[in-house]
Structures are given as C-alpha cells and as structure tokens.
Design a protein around this motif. Sequence first.
Motif, PDB file in Angstrom:
ATOM      1  N   ASP A  50       0.799  -1.221   0.000  1.00 16.90           N
ATOM      2  CA  ASP A  50       0.000   0.000   0.000  1.00 16.90           C
ATOM      3  C   ASP A  50       0.834   1.274   0.000  1.00 16.90           C
ATOM      4  OD1 ASP A  50       1.034  -0.214   2.521  1.00 16.90           O
ATOM      5  OD2 ASP A  50      -0.878  -0.028   3.583  1.00 16.90           O
ATOM      6  N   PHE A  52       5.001   3.164  -1.139  1.00 13.93           N
ATOM      7  CA  PHE A  52       6.334   3.139  -1.721  1.00 13.93           C
ATOM      8  C   PHE A  52       7.288   3.812  -0.748  1.00 13.93           C
ATOM      9  CE2 PHE A  52       3.113   4.105  -4.965  1.00 13.93           C
ATOM     10  CZ  PHE A  52       3.206   3.005  -5.796  1.00 13.93           C
ATOM     11  N   MET A  85       7.800   0.065  -6.484  1.00 20.43           N
ATOM     12  CA  MET A  85       7.033   0.248  -7.711  1.00 20.43           C
ATOM     13  C   MET A  85       6.657  -1.090  -8.341  1.00 20.43           C
ATOM     14  SD  MET A  85       6.415   3.427  -8.152  1.00 20.43           S
ATOM     15  CE  MET A  85       5.817   3.419  -9.844  1.00 20.43           C
ATOM     16  N   PHE A  88       3.176  -2.214  -7.402  1.00 17.29           N
ATOM     17  CA  PHE A  88       2.014  -1.383  -7.701  1.00 17.29           C
ATOM     18  C   PHE A  88       1.002  -2.185  -8.525  1.00 17.29           C
ATOM     19  CE2 PHE A  88      -0.259   1.762 -10.335  1.00 17.29           C
ATOM     20  CZ  PHE A  88      -0.794   2.546  -9.333  1.00 17.29           C
ATOM     21  N   TYR A 110      -0.176   4.903  -1.893  1.00 15.42           N
ATOM     22  CA  TYR A 110      -0.862   4.821  -3.181  1.00 15.42           C
ATOM     23  C   TYR A 110      -1.807   6.008  -3.351  1.00 15.42           C
ATOM     24  CZ  TYR A 110       0.637  -0.040  -4.007  1.00 15.42           C
ATOM     25  OH  TYR A 110       1.371  -1.169  -4.245  1.00 15.42           O
ATOM     26  N   THR A 128      -0.540   0.166 -14.185  1.00 12.67           N
ATOM     27  CA  THR A 128      -0.642  -1.159 -13.576  1.00 12.67           C
ATOM     28  C   THR A 128      -0.283  -2.252 -14.568  1.00 12.67           C
ATOM     29  OG1 THR A 128      -2.363  -0.388 -12.060  1.00 12.67           O
ATOM     30  CG2 THR A 128      -2.194  -2.766 -12.401  1.00 12.67           C
TER      31      THR A 128
END
Length: 248
Positions: A50, A52, A85, A88, A110, A128
């Motif tokens: 959830d 980075f 990343m 993600f 996020y 994505t």
Amino acid sequence: MALLDTVVMRALSIQGALSPEDKALLLGLELSPRLVSAREVLWQEGAEADLFCVVKEGWAYSYRNLKNGSKQILKFYLPGDIIGMRDFGFARRLSSASMINKGVVYPFSYQQLFELLGRSSLAVGIMTNAIRQQAILSERLIYLGQYAAHEQLAHFLYEFYLRLKRNEAVENNSFLMPLTQQLISDALGMSPVHLSRTFSMLREKGLVIRDRQQVTLPDPEALAQLAGFNDSYIDECLPPTFTEYLNK
C-alpha cells in the motif's frame, strides 16, 4: 526530499518535460522521513502492498526467498530511487525489501500517487499493466537463474496455462501454444536438443503432453509444485485502495 528529487523526476525536469505546475504538485506532497537501521527489513514478501519508499540516504535491495532457503536479489536501490514500484497494482508484495546500511527513507502512499495521476482510471490502468508485465520479466529472471532445466520448463508452461486460462483459452487442461522449439529454447536459454530432452522428462513423469502446438497438462497442480510456482505475480486482484479511491 520530495518526489521531484527522485532519479526519474530529476531526469524529466532536466529534459524540460515537467511544467512548473508539475513541480509544484510534486513538491507539495508531504513526505515524512523515517530513520532506518542497517539490514532493517522494510517489508516482507506477501505483506500488504500500500505504499512506496523514496530512498534519501543509504542503500537498499529487493529480493525473493527461494524454496531451497536461499535468496535471489532483484535490484539494488541508491539515494533517489523509489522502492516498491514493482508491487504497484498488486494486493500483496511480490518481493521483500531490506536496507543494506543505515539511512533515511520517505514513505508515500498509493493515495498520494493517485493524487498525482489526477484520479484517472486510464492512467492507473496503463501503469498497472506496464508494471505487471515487468513483474513477469522479473519472475523469469528468478527461475532462469536458480532453477534446474525441468523446473524452468515446468514454470514456463504453467505460467502460460494460468494466463491462457484467465483468457478462457484452456479446455480440459489443454491449450494452444504456437511457439517453435527454437523460440522456447531462446526464451529459456537452452539448446533445442536439451529442451527436447526436458520435454521428454516431463512427459515421462506424466506432467506434460505435447502434440505439435497443442499442450496438455494432465496434472497442473503437480506441475506447479514441481516448479515451486508462486502465482502472486500474475494475480489479477487489485488492492482495495484502488477501487476505494477511484470510485469516490
């Protein structure tokens, strides 16, 4: 440090691709520094994904734990790099991340990234998709570097089986794979002769039947077990954060 100070954003700024408005938006994000110790684990594979981290000070790396107890290092991170990343678009972490030496990281969520993307479902979807494709390539790096030939081929075939099954292109555990012997050899780094022998080994184990372009897996679960297959990197479930934010 703000997102503007990351490696990619610095490059875009130098090339004039970021407008003053873009820079102001990046600089306006509130990032809270977190002191981290040497060898501190930032997150474990399989944990909820959830956020980075931007590395301000210190070095870090991402890795996967393998079935034989060893680990495969995927990437080293330096100051200015963004960690996470690769995860993600996935509900769970695909790999673990750990510091090498002590340092400082800036976590961001996020939710903050969505603000940068302007709440665009299309932008989120394209990003994505791109990262999921990169995840497949990273997984190939792992099994080509660490697995025996029969495990590599088992992984290769089971991955296609899952991807085609989700496209409703598998019937009775059988699917069309229009790849020549040479193409598969090139993908797995084997000679065609070695590949043929490996196919024969899997056939003798009752795991793979190949008739020209038609491939049948009599026992897909057994093939997955042989390969030590972890399907998290092609999991189609999105994190709840995605739908919660984009449906606002």
